[in-house]
Design an enzyme around this catalytic site. Structure first.
Site, PDB file in Angstrom:
ATOM      1  N   ASP A 122      17.105 -11.635  -2.734  1.00 45.83           N
ATOM      2  CA  ASP A 122      18.453 -11.291  -3.214  1.00 45.83           C
ATOM      3  C   ASP A 122      18.852  -9.897  -2.734  1.00 45.83           C
ATOM      4  O   ASP A 122      20.025  -9.629  -2.483  1.00 45.83           O
ATOM      5  CB  ASP A 122      18.523 -11.351  -4.743  1.00 45.83           C
ATOM      6  N   ARG A 158       6.898  -6.497   2.970  1.00 42.71           N
ATOM      7  CA  ARG A 158       5.640  -6.992   2.413  1.00 42.71           C
ATOM      8  C   ARG A 158       5.604  -6.685   0.919  1.00 42.71           C
ATOM      9  O   ARG A 158       5.522  -5.510   0.535  1.00 42.71           O
ATOM     10  CB  ARG A 158       4.432  -6.373   3.107  1.00 42.71           C
ATOM     11  N   ASP A 164      -8.680  -5.467   5.912  1.00 43.80           N
ATOM     12  CA  ASP A 164      -9.233  -6.209   4.761  1.00 43.80           C
ATOM     13  C   ASP A 164     -10.251  -7.242   5.215  1.00 43.80           C
ATOM     14  O   ASP A 164     -11.265  -7.460   4.543  1.00 43.80           O
ATOM     15  CB  ASP A 164      -8.104  -6.875   3.972  1.00 43.80           C
ATOM     16  N   HIS A 206       0.807  -1.232   0.000  1.00 35.92           N
ATOM     17  CA  HIS A 206       0.000   0.000   0.000  1.00 35.92           C
ATOM     18  C   HIS A 206       0.837   1.277   0.000  1.00 35.92           C
ATOM     19  O   HIS A 206       0.285   2.373   0.003  1.00 35.92           O
ATOM     20  CB  HIS A 206      -0.933   0.006   1.213  1.00 35.92           C
ATOM     21  N   GLU A 246      -6.728 -12.563   5.504  1.00 37.29           N
ATOM     22  CA  GLU A 246      -7.419 -11.286   5.701  1.00 37.29           C
ATOM     23  C   GLU A 246      -8.720 -11.178   4.910  1.00 37.29           C
ATOM     24  O   GLU A 246      -9.116 -10.107   4.464  1.00 37.29           O
ATOM     25  CB  GLU A 246      -6.501 -10.121   5.331  1.00 37.29           C
TER      26      GLU A 246
HETATM   27  O1  LIG Z   1      -5.788  -5.710   6.389  1.00 35.37           O
HETATM   28  C1  LIG Z   1      -5.022  -5.110   7.144  1.00 35.37           C
HETATM   29  O2  LIG Z   1      -5.354  -4.510   8.188  1.00 35.37           O
HETATM   30  C2  LIG Z   1      -3.589  -5.102   6.771  1.00 35.37           C
HETATM   31  O3  LIG Z   1      -3.142  -5.966   6.044  1.00 35.37           O
HETATM   32  C3  LIG Z   1      -2.791  -3.903   7.191  1.00 35.37           C
HETATM   33  C4  LIG Z   1      -3.084  -2.794   6.206  1.00 35.37           C
HETATM   34  O4  LIG Z   1      -2.763  -3.242   4.892  1.00 35.37           O
HETATM   35  C5  LIG Z   1      -2.234  -1.576   6.517  1.00 35.37           C
HETATM   36  O5  LIG Z   1      -2.062  -0.837   5.349  1.00 35.37           O
HETATM   37  C6  LIG Z   1      -2.897  -0.687   7.537  1.00 35.37           C
HETATM   38  O6  LIG Z   1      -4.173  -0.326   7.125  1.00 35.37           O
END
Ligand SMILES: O=C(O)C(=O)C[C@H](O)[C@@H](O)CO
Length: 263
Positions: free
Chosen positions: A87, A73, A178, A48, A152
């Site tokens: 790597d 991530r 999510d 993100h 998630e």
């Molecule tokens: O779903 C979530 O919560 C995460 O995976 C963390 C978010 O992606 C992170 O950007 C905070 O909102």
């Protein structure tokens, strides 16, 4: 000379809680400030945040000078992304949006050299091997790679027990934002139904002997997950901290000048 030890993997898989912070500023200067703050781990977010391989490498480089451990991530768990990140020197990966055991097996293969996996052999060029200075990298790297996956959404929750049985997955992270969205509570990870699902999942993760992780800004949820036995808990986000502090300071300064000041 073996691959560098991964103290974060050792800690979270032996029940020693590690407290972390999300890095979304995508900037090595800001990462250096966060690395000196005292967190056990820092999540470099390429899902993100506007990170690319070069910005991730710069952040890995500055963080390596501190005790904080870098977790990266990728945008998604594609094998080519994983190959580049390993790597580049990432030792711990958090793969988002995993919703089946089959999907969990893919990154396991991607972090494993042949004949048991598909990771391409390029350590001679790689920062990970200190550019071939680590003579035994190829035969020792695997033990020091920590592979974490995110569950998630509803499908992932359904498949959680199967995901937990996948060999090579060191831990499972629950993504509350999510998950809330897929449960019909978008923007409300604090909904009782969501929190109950998160805590039930965390109990299942810990009971399966895997490391449990989460990012939550809610102190009660942080404590509840740690009490269940979660061992990698992120409690803040650099972007959130910076943006809210800047807005608050601008408002305070304007107030100092009196309410007459227009935007
Ligand atoms: O779903 C979530 O919560 C995460 O995976 C963390 C978010 O992606 C992170 O950007 C905070 O909102």
């Amino acid at each position: 000379m073996p691959a560098p030890h991964n103290p974060f993997k050792a800690a979270i898989t032996s029940g020693k809680p590690q407290l972390g912070c999300w890095l979304g500023l995508a900037d090595s200067y800001a990462a250096e400030i966060s690395a000196g703050a005292g967190f056990d781990w820092l999540l470099i977010d390429a899902e993100h945040a506007p990170n690319d391989l070069r910005s991730i490498i710069r952040q890995l480089q500055v963080i390596s000078a501190f005790d904080s451990h870098a977790v990266v991530r990728p945008t998604i768990g594609e094998s080519w992304m994983i190959k580049q990140l390993l790597d580049a020197g990432a030792q711990t990966l958090l793969v988002p949006m995993v919703e089946s055991a089959a999907q969990a097996r893919d990154p396991v293969r991607a972090v494993t050299y042949p004949p048991h996996g598909i990771r391409g052999v390029g350590s001679a060029l790689a920062r990970a091997s200190s550019f071939a200075a680590i003579s035994d990298y190829l035969t020792t790297a695997q033990n020091e790679i920590c592979l974490l996956v995110q569950v998630e959404n509803n499908a992932g929750m359904e498949a959680l027990d199967d995901i937990l049985m996948v060999e090579g997955i060191d831990g499972v992270f629950i993504g509350p934002s999510d998950l809330a969205a897929d449960m019909g509570f978008i923007g409300n990870a604090g909904a009782p139904e969501v929190e109950k699902t998160v805590l039930d999942a965390m109990r299942r993760i810990v009971a399966a002997g895997k490391a449990g992780g989460i990012l939550t800004l809610n102190a009660d949820m942080q404590k509840a997950c740690l009490d269940i036995g979660a061992t990698f808990v992120a409690t803040e986000i650099d972007v959130t901290l910076f943006a809210s502090a800047m807005r608050a300071e601008a408002a305070r300064a304007r107030k100092m000048l009196g309410d007459g000041r227009q935007e």
